[in-house]
Scaffold this active site. Structure first.
Site, PDB file in Angstrom:
ATOM      1  N   GLY A  35      32.302  33.758  45.278  1.00 17.39           N
ATOM      2  CA  GLY A  35      31.197  34.254  44.478  1.00 17.39           C
ATOM      3  C   GLY A  35      31.496  34.217  43.000  1.00 17.39           C
ATOM      4  N   THR A  95      32.607  41.245  48.426  1.00 17.41           N
ATOM      5  CA  THR A  95      32.442  40.182  47.426  1.00 17.41           C
ATOM      6  C   THR A  95      31.228  40.510  46.556  1.00 17.41           C
ATOM      7  OG1 THR A  95      33.380  38.560  48.950  1.00 17.41           O
ATOM      8  CG2 THR A  95      32.104  37.696  47.099  1.00 17.41           C
ATOM      9  N   GLU A 128      31.062  41.381  42.577  1.00 18.01           N
ATOM     10  CA  GLU A 128      30.295  40.563  41.622  1.00 18.01           C
ATOM     11  C   GLU A 128      29.249  41.386  40.886  1.00 18.01           C
ATOM     12  OE1 GLU A 128      31.388  37.834  40.703  1.00 18.01           O
ATOM     13  OE2 GLU A 128      32.737  37.378  42.365  1.00 18.01           O
ATOM     14  N   TRP A 174      43.151  43.574  35.538  1.00 17.66           N
ATOM     15  CA  TRP A 174      44.231  43.037  34.702  1.00 17.66           C
ATOM     16  C   TRP A 174      43.681  42.290  33.477  1.00 17.66           C
ATOM     17  CZ3 TRP A 174      42.261  41.584  39.179  1.00 17.66           C
ATOM     18  CH2 TRP A 174      41.821  40.266  39.314  1.00 17.66           C
ATOM     19  N   ASP A 234      38.626  42.623  51.785  1.00 19.77           N
ATOM     20  CA  ASP A 234      37.540  43.613  51.861  1.00 19.77           C
ATOM     21  C   ASP A 234      38.004  44.937  52.474  1.00 19.77           C
ATOM     22  OD1 ASP A 234      35.844  41.781  50.746  1.00 19.77           O
ATOM     23  OD2 ASP A 234      34.355  41.848  52.360  1.00 19.77           O
TER      24      ASP A 234
END
Ligand SMILES: [Zn+2]
Length: 419
Positions: free
Chosen positions: A177, A213, A217, A228, A278
């Site tokens: 994604g 996911t 997103e 990070w 996940d």
């Protein structure tokens, strides 16, 4: 540039486990001025005329563009709905795996008070399910936005000031994604998810089978960065996420220390903005919550969503008959009546609201006579059926939260079968 980008994709497609997210690469090619709270940055967004209310539940209407080249890619409505449910659980911290959040991080884990609903009104004012299906000749798509335009085998996005556009398609290689960042051109605004990483049921592939996911997103779509900061020991700009050297994958054991850890707790690898599996993710922080919600403030990139009423089917032509007179906008404090039936109940219990727009996004909680919470869920539609035939007979209470004063209803469970 195109050649370089394609090389990136090929590299990640064949050399890595899976490319969890291609947003960083995408945003390098499509830089934007990220709008920040207090009006910093340039806003080209039309303002909705009001600011956020303190801790109000923010409702984001969603339209799903399913682009399919094979039958498998034409995912079911059930799979779509499972993603909406999972999103709402994650963003409201009603996910069942909050117990896996390590103790040192529990106190900063957040209920973002942001929820998602499938649009009920299309841009022309007609009734819609919020799910569009379109055959495409493209067997796969690169992360280059071709899926967002009918002219290149995709489907044009809907008004990005009122709808979150989600394109579900066959992304090339192992890319799962990517998202645009706030401030991008309206016609590209939205997120793209690979069809087999979308939702929690149907054609999904472990370890990307819990809808995270999409949770990740949409985090980008709401202005969050990777923990990070896409740099070695970089910074995501959020105070309560600890610095970490780089991304994590699979599922590390807590604590997972890196060269830039500031204490013995190490990386927050269970945060949705990392790259772990996940099943390993379970939280946003209070700082991430503040960052996302700040985008809805007056003058900021997502402010127009406060005035989007496209999840209210009473505003649609040609849909089911409205249960109340049309309203100008979703009003989360609207008067609300709930009917529960049958009562006494035996197996299934239906919870029906007087007003769909007033109930979507509210939290239903079921308690037993001792006050123990049995189940909770975000209401997604006017009518919700609870399958609770296994419960012992006795007295139960349903509580609908999100009103000025919660609505509470007493129920009686009887043994036997209702026909
Ligand atoms: Zn990402």
């Amino acid at each position: 540039m195109k050649i370089t980008f394609t090389f990136f994709l090929l590299f990640f497609a064949f050399c890595a486990k899976a490319q969890r997210c291609a947003t960083s690469e995408y945003s390098r090619l499509h830089p934007v001025t990220l709008m920040r709270p207090s009006g910093a940055g340039v806003s080209s967004t039309k303002t909705a005329g009001r600011d956020t209310l303190n801790n109000e539940v923010i409702i984001i209407p969603v339209v799903i563009h399913i682009l399919y080249n094979t039958n498998d890619q034409n995912i079911s409505d059930k799979q779509v709905l499972s993603q909406i449910t999972s999103l709402n659980n994650d963003y409201r911290r009603l996910n069942t795996d909050t117990v896996n959040t390590p103790a040192p991080f529990k106190s900063i884990a957040a209920d973002t008070r942001i929820v998602f609903c499938l649009a009920k009104v299309d841009p022309e004012g007609n009734y819609t399910t919020g799910i569009i299906r379109k055959y495409t000749h493209e067997s796969n798509f690169l992360s280059d936005d071709a899926m967002k335009f009918s002219s290149s085998g995709g489907d044009d996005g809907w008004d990005a000031s009122r709808y979150l556009n989600i394109w579900v398609c066959n992304l090339f290689g192992r890319t799962l994604g990517y998202s645009t960042l706030p401030g991008c051109p309206a016609e590209r605004d939205g997120i793209v998810i690979k069809y087999n990483a979308f939702g929690t049921t149907g054609l999904i592939t472990a370890p990307y089978n819990k809808g995270r996911t999409t949770t990740h997103e949409i985090g980008h779509w709401l202005g969050l960065r990777h923990l990070w900061g896409d740099a070695n020991c970089g910074d995501d700009g959020i105070a309560d996420t600890p610095p970490q050297e780089t991304s994590n994958s699979y599922c590390p054991v807590f604590p997972h220390l890196s060269s830039c850890s500031i204490n013995s707790y190490g990386d927050m690898f269970m945060d949705y903005m990392d790259f772990t599996d996940d099943a390993c993710m379970n939280m946003f922080t209070q700082g991430q919550k503040s960052e996302m919600r700040s985008l809805f403030a007056l003058g900021n990139a997502r402010n127009s969503f406060l005035n989007s009423s496209v999840c209210d089917s009473s505003n649609a032509q040609g849909g089911p008959l409205p249960s109340t007179p049309p309203k100008d906008s979703i009003t989360i404090s609207a008067p609300l009546t709930i009917t529960t039936y049958p009562n006494p109940f035996y197996s299934d219990l239906t919870v029906a609201a007087s007003d769909e727009s007033a109930v979507i996004g509210k939290v239903l909680k079921l308690y037993n006579i001792t006050g123990k919470l049995i189940t909770s869920r975000i209401l997604q539609s006017q009518k919700t059926v609870l399958h609770i035939g296994e419960l012992p007979s006795g007295i139960y209470f349903i509580k609908i939260e999100g009103n000025k004063s919660p609505l509470v209803y007493k129920l009686i469970k009887q043994s036997g079968v209702s026909r």
